[in-house]
Design an enzyme around this catalytic site. Structure first.
Site, short mmCIF file in Angstrom:
data_model
loop_
_atom_site.label_atom_id
_atom_site.label_comp_id
_atom_site.label_asym_id
_atom_site.label_seq_id
_atom_site.Cartn_x
_atom_site.Cartn_y
_atom_site.Cartn_z
CG LEU A 53 -1.96 -1.07 1.40
CD1 LEU A 53 -2.66 -0.92 2.75
CD2 LEU A 53 -2.96 -1.03 0.27
CG ASP A 54 0.30 4.36 -2.83
OD1 ASP A 54 1.05 3.51 -3.34
OD2 ASP A 54 -0.56 4.99 -3.47
NE ARG A 55 6.29 7.79 4.80
CZ ARG A 55 7.54 8.23 4.93
NH1 ARG A 55 8.26 8.48 3.85
NH2 ARG A 55 8.06 8.43 6.12
CB THR A 57 -2.90 3.95 0.95
OG1 THR A 57 -2.77 4.79 -0.20
CG2 THR A 57 -4.20 3.17 0.85
#
Length: 231
Positions: A53-55, A57
């Protein structure tokens, strides 16, 4: 302590907080802590991330506890046998539902097919002047990415001119600045709320849900969204 959503002898899922990197990455920059090391220290054994997951998110993040299980789950992600569901707050009002089929360029400058399905959950219009408008419109959507490209949801919603609120790189920085100045909020409102897959060993159908954090709730309260289903 990380919130553990599911655990057995083969897999473990957590509710990743916004701001926590999954692992070291050239593209994400440096940090003092990572989800891998935090979870490893918490449970006292090695963990292997199946996806990322993106940082910024938050939400369901799945790990395996051994490399054989990692191979099985990685294959299932690659063959799209795992369903990932996100909620996001977007600028403006989208269509009731839409499939975004728009190729993306990855970090190695390679074009990749990318497909996202979303449907509209709730709409809001608040007395927040923006540019020539006296009000601002937002919506809550559920998004299901059929592919797993880098920053896919953020790029796809920007492409349809409904960027994710609080997203800096692929969002509307004028709106982000407005929210920071008006409400003191710079939260990126993207949350992986559900992961559905067959267990790699038993083949049992597993559904893992992750609740939203307090900042996401605060944005929802300002917009009068009913987020009890995700709290």
């Amino acid at each position: 302590m990380l919130e553990i959503l599911y655990r057995d002898e083969h897999i473990i899922a957590i509710n990743k907080p916004s701001g926590l990197l999954v692992h070291k990455s050239f593209y994400a920059g440096e940090a003092d802590t990572y989800a891998i090391q935090e979870l490893r220290n918490q449970i006292g054994q090695k963990v292997f991330p199946v996806h990322r997951l993106d940082r910024k998110t938050s939400g369901v993040l799945l790990f395996t506890l051994d490399k054989d299980t990692l191979r099985i789950m990685s294959d299932r992600f690659a063959t799209r046998e795992v369903e990932k569901k996100y909620i996001a707050i977007l600028r403006g009002w989208t269509k009731e539902e839409e499939t975004i089929d728009y190729d993306l360029i990855n970090e190695n400058e390679v074009k990749q097919n990318a497909i996202t399905y979303y449907h509209l959950l709730q709409k809001s219009e608040i007395a927040l002047p923006f540019l020539k408008h006296q009000t601002s419109r937002y919506c809550l959507v559920e998004a299901i990415p059929e592919t797993g490209r880098f920053h896919q949801l953020r790029k796809h919603f920007k492409h349809i001119l409904h960027p994710i609120l609080g997203c800096r790189k692929h969002g509307c920085n004028k709106q982000n600045k407005l929210w920071l100045q008006t409400f003191g909020i710079n939260k990126m409102t993207l949350h992986a709320h559900q992961l559905i897959f067959n267990h790699p060993i038993s083949n049992e159908r597993i559904t893992v849900n992750a609740t939203i954090d307090e900042e996401f709730k605060k944005v929802g309260d300002i917009l009068n969204f009913d987020l009890t289903q995700y709290s």
